[in-house]
Structure formats: structure tokens, C-alpha cells
Design a protein around this motif. Structure first.
Motif, PDB file in Angstrom:
ATOM      1  N   GLY A 104       5.066   0.298  -8.387  1.00 38.58           N
ATOM      2  CA  GLY A 104       5.003   0.083  -6.948  1.00 38.58           C
ATOM      3  C   GLY A 104       5.710  -1.181  -6.501  1.00 38.58           C
ATOM      4  O   GLY A 104       6.269  -1.239  -5.399  1.00 38.58           O
ATOM      5  N   LEU A 131       0.831  -1.208   0.000  1.00 33.67           N
ATOM      6  CA  LEU A 131       0.000   0.000   0.000  1.00 33.67           C
ATOM      7  C   LEU A 131       0.865   1.257   0.000  1.00 33.67           C
ATOM      8  O   LEU A 131       0.633   2.195  -0.776  1.00 33.67           O
ATOM      9  CB  LEU A 131      -0.918  -0.010   1.220  1.00 33.67           C
ATOM     10  CG  LEU A 131      -1.866   1.194   1.381  1.00 33.67           C
ATOM     11  CD1 LEU A 131      -2.851   1.248   0.220  1.00 33.67           C
ATOM     12  CD2 LEU A 131      -2.607   1.111   2.707  1.00 33.67           C
ATOM     13  N   LEU A 132       1.882   1.264   0.857  1.00 36.47           N
ATOM     14  CA  LEU A 132       2.792   2.408   0.929  1.00 36.47           C
ATOM     15  C   LEU A 132       3.552   2.581  -0.382  1.00 36.47           C
ATOM     16  O   LEU A 132       3.712   3.711  -0.877  1.00 36.47           O
ATOM     17  CB  LEU A 132       3.772   2.210   2.091  1.00 36.47           C
ATOM     18  CG  LEU A 132       4.851   3.282   2.287  1.00 36.47           C
ATOM     19  CD1 LEU A 132       4.207   4.628   2.610  1.00 36.47           C
ATOM     20  CD2 LEU A 132       5.817   2.878   3.397  1.00 36.47           C
ATOM     21  N   SER A 133       3.991   1.477  -0.973  1.00 33.57           N
ATOM     22  CA  SER A 133       4.739   1.536  -2.229  1.00 33.57           C
ATOM     23  C   SER A 133       3.874   2.092  -3.362  1.00 33.57           C
ATOM     24  O   SER A 133       4.353   2.862  -4.198  1.00 33.57           O
ATOM     25  CB  SER A 133       5.241   0.142  -2.611  1.00 33.57           C
ATOM     26  OG  SER A 133       6.054  -0.388  -1.602  1.00 33.57           O
ATOM     27  N   GLY A 134       2.608   1.686  -3.379  1.00 38.07           N
ATOM     28  CA  GLY A 134       1.695   2.206  -4.398  1.00 38.07           C
ATOM     29  C   GLY A 134       1.507   3.709  -4.286  1.00 38.07           C
ATOM     30  O   GLY A 134       1.465   4.417  -5.302  1.00 38.07           O
ATOM     31  N   GLN A 135       1.405   4.194  -3.054  1.00 32.48           N
ATOM     32  CA  GLN A 135       1.257   5.638  -2.847  1.00 32.48           C
ATOM     33  C   GLN A 135       2.512   6.391  -3.276  1.00 32.48           C
ATOM     34  O   GLN A 135       2.436   7.451  -3.899  1.00 32.48           O
ATOM     35  CB  GLN A 135       0.952   5.923  -1.361  1.00 32.48           C
ATOM     36  CG  GLN A 135      -0.398   5.410  -0.903  1.00 32.48           C
ATOM     37  CD  GLN A 135      -1.554   6.084  -1.616  1.00 32.48           C
ATOM     38  OE1 GLN A 135      -1.527   7.294  -1.875  1.00 32.48           O
ATOM     39  NE2 GLN A 135      -2.570   5.314  -1.964  1.00 32.48           N
ATOM     40  N   ILE A 136       3.684   5.836  -2.930  1.00 34.12           N
ATOM     41  CA  ILE A 136       4.949   6.468  -3.334  1.00 34.12           C
ATOM     42  C   ILE A 136       5.060   6.504  -4.855  1.00 34.12           C
ATOM     43  O   ILE A 136       5.479   7.508  -5.445  1.00 34.12           O
ATOM     44  CB  ILE A 136       6.141   5.712  -2.715  1.00 34.12           C
ATOM     45  CG1 ILE A 136       6.135   5.869  -1.192  1.00 34.12           C
ATOM     46  CG2 ILE A 136       7.463   6.223  -3.291  1.00 34.12           C
ATOM     47  CD1 ILE A 136       7.194   5.036  -0.488  1.00 34.12           C
ATOM     48  N   SER A 137       4.678   5.384  -5.496  1.00 33.95           N
ATOM     49  CA  SER A 137       4.742   5.311  -6.958  1.00 33.95           C
ATOM     50  C   SER A 137       3.857   6.368  -7.607  1.00 33.95           C
ATOM     51  O   SER A 137       4.282   7.059  -8.542  1.00 33.95           O
ATOM     52  CB  SER A 137       4.320   3.916  -7.416  1.00 33.95           C
ATOM     53  OG  SER A 137       4.227   3.842  -8.819  1.00 33.95           O
ATOM     54  N   ARG A 138       2.645   6.504  -7.108  1.00 32.64           N
ATOM     55  CA  ARG A 138       1.705   7.455  -7.723  1.00 32.64           C
ATOM     56  C   ARG A 138       2.054   8.898  -7.417  1.00 32.64           C
ATOM     57  O   ARG A 138       1.973   9.769  -8.293  1.00 32.64           O
ATOM     58  CB  ARG A 138       0.279   7.151  -7.248  1.00 32.64           C
ATOM     59  CG  ARG A 138      -0.362   5.964  -7.932  1.00 32.64           C
ATOM     60  CD  ARG A 138      -1.848   5.894  -7.650  1.00 32.64           C
ATOM     61  NE  ARG A 138      -2.108   5.632  -6.249  1.00 32.64           N
ATOM     62  CZ  ARG A 138      -2.201   4.401  -5.733  1.00 32.64           C
ATOM     63  NH1 ARG A 138      -2.054   3.350  -6.515  1.00 32.64           N
ATOM     64  NH2 ARG A 138      -2.450   4.225  -4.460  1.00 32.64           N
ATOM     65  N   ARG A 139       2.435   9.183  -6.175  1.00 28.68           N
ATOM     66  CA  ARG A 139       2.592  10.572  -5.754  1.00 28.68           C
ATOM     67  C   ARG A 139       3.987  11.148  -6.003  1.00 28.68           C
ATOM     68  O   ARG A 139       4.135  12.344  -6.235  1.00 28.68           O
ATOM     69  CB  ARG A 139       2.247  10.710  -4.263  1.00 28.68           C
ATOM     70  CG  ARG A 139       0.791  10.338  -3.956  1.00 28.68           C
ATOM     71  CD  ARG A 139       0.498  10.444  -2.460  1.00 28.68           C
ATOM     72  NE  ARG A 139      -0.850   9.999  -2.153  1.00 28.68           N
ATOM     73  CZ  ARG A 139      -1.937  10.758  -2.269  1.00 28.68           C
ATOM     74  NH1 ARG A 139      -1.825  12.006  -2.689  1.00 28.68           N
ATOM     75  NH2 ARG A 139      -3.127  10.278  -1.957  1.00 28.68           N
TER      76      ARG A 139
END
Length: 254
Positions: A42, A26-34
Motif C-alpha cells: 500500500g 486508506l485508499l492505497s491499502g484497499q487498492i493493495s488488498r483488493r
């Protein structure tokens, strides 16, 4: 409250491991998008976080299994073991539809074979250049250059050390990031405009996460075609790595 959570994690190690991985994804997905706007997938960020946590766990505990050496995260040892690893590989293979795979044709098959053998040769040569002269280490690191899953699977099959298997994962991760970032830049030069070209590219590049993210940043309509052929790399690499490629490497350096 913290005591309750700690006891729950200790008595339900596998559940706690899945929860930890879920939070990391979940954290990796947010970092990837933002932060990278989708240019770095991610999954690649999650692997970097996982390697960092494994290193930290090993340093803190003085052990050799990363976070699994800490009693609170003991379930990670089971989650990352051979049983669930092999199950994940088989599950990935079952997602591929044979009728769809035939659409890639002979070009897809040739690109798939080249995309498996050529990265292996490059990875094995780099391993030799950095002082890894035995067949097991060269094969494991070379297999990591195919994908970051093939590396540890091959290493476990032929008896590689944990350090070498970690290097194979890092090799595959670097390749995935290069494909992710480089695909949109080189798309015009590679003429990535048609499904057929995407299939050939997916076969040559090999990494599913790298191909998917790179094509998504180029043309989202091409993602299924590139990922279709790239999906086979894990299975083909896991078959060829511990067998054909290992014996070939052993024969060449003997």
C-alpha cells in the motif's frame, strides 16, 4: 457544508494535510488488498498517488511545490517539510531494538553495506547515462536507488533541485515495486527459507516496504527478520549519502 469544510481546511492546514494523507493511505491499502492481493504494498501505491497529486497541483497552480501551492492544501508544505521529515526518520530508527539487531551478525552488516553501496552505484550510473553529469544530481538519484526516503533527504542536504529529488523518489519507488513483485518469484532461487537468509535478503534489497511485502507473499514468518535489517537502510543511507557517497562521486567525476 462545502464552505464550512473549506474554511476549516484553510484555518487548520496541518490537520487537513494529515486528514488527506490518511485518506490516501486508506485508499492505497484497499487498492493493495483488493486489486493486487497484497503483492504491491500500500505504501508504494500511496507514493504514486502522492506524486500524481503533486504533479496535478503544480500544473493547476503553476507553482513549484505541488499541492502546497494551493491555499486549500497549504498545510502539506509544513507536513512535508524538513522538521517532520527528520522526525519521522528518527522515529523509525527508534523502533529498532539493539538486542534484536545483533542477531543479524556480521552477515547482516556486510549485506547492509553492500545493499547501500551497490544500488547507489547503479542509480548514479543510470543518472549519468541519462545526461545528469553533475555530482549533486548523480548522488541524489543514486541515493534514491537505496530507498525513496534517502534520495530526497540526500538531495535536500546537498542542494539538489526539486526535479532531481522527484526523480530520486521515483527511482526508489520502482525499486520497491520490483522487490515486492519479484521476491515471491525468485524465492526458490534465492533459497528464502530461514531467518538468516531473510536477514541477508533484507540487507541486500534494502527497501522496507518491498522486503516486507515480498516476504509476506513468500513466507510471513520471515517478514520480521528481513524487515529488521532493511530498516537500517534509511538511517545508513541518510548518513552516507550526503557525506561519503557524495564526496566519492564528486572525486570520481572531477
Amino acid at each position: 457544508m462545502l464552505d464550512i469544510l473549506e474554511k476549516a481546511a484553510l484555518h487548520n492546514g496541518l490537520v487537513a494535510a494529515f486528514a488527506l494523507v490518511g485518506v490516501i493511505v486508506l485508499l492505497s491499502g484497499q487498492i493493495s488488498r483488493r486489486l493486487t492481493f497484497g503483492r504491491v504494498h500500500g505504501s508504494a501505491i500511496a507514493i504514486v498517488i502522492g506524486l500524481a497529486l503533486a504533479y496535478w497541483g503544480g500544473k493547476v497552480s503553476g507553482g513549484h511545490k505541488g499541492l502546497a501551492d494551493l491555499s486549500l492544501f497549504g498545510g502539506i508544505g509544513l507536513m512535508g517539510g524538513a522538521m517532520l521529515r527528520d522526525f519521522a526518520i528518527v522515529a523509525t530508527a527508534f523502533e529498532v531494538q539493539a538486542t534484536e539487531a545483533r542477531k543479524a551478525g556480521l552477515v547482516g552488516a556486510v549485506s547492509l553495506l553492500l545493499g547501500t553501496v551497490l544500488p547507489f552505484i547503479v542509480g548514479a550510473c543510470v543518472a549519468r547515462a541519462f545526461g545528469y553529469s553533475d555530482a549533486v544530481s548523480m548522488t541524489t538519484i543514486g541515493a534514491g536507488a537505496v530507498t525513496y526516503i534517502v534520495g530526497p533527504v540526500t538531495g535536500a542536504a546537498i542542494g539538489a533541485s526539486p526535479d532531481v529529488m522527484a526523480l530520486s523518489i521515483a527511482t526508489g519507488l520502482v525499486k520497491a515495486i520490483i522487490v515486492m513483485v519479484g521476491t515471491p518469484i525468485a524465492a526458490r532461487f534465492l533459497v528464502l527459507r530461514t531467518p538468516r537468509s531473510a536477514m541477508v535478503f533484507g540487507g541486500l534489497a534494502g527497501t522496507v516496504s518491498g522486503v516486507s511485502a515480498g516476504l509476506a507473499a513468500t513466507d510471513r514468518k520471515l517478514v520480521p527478520y528481513g524487515a529488521l535489517v532493511a530498516t537500517f537502510h534509511t538511517g545508513l543511507g541518510c548518513l552516507m549519502g550526503p557525506s561519503v557517497l557524495f564526496f566519492a562521486t564528486k572525486a570520481l567525476i572531477a
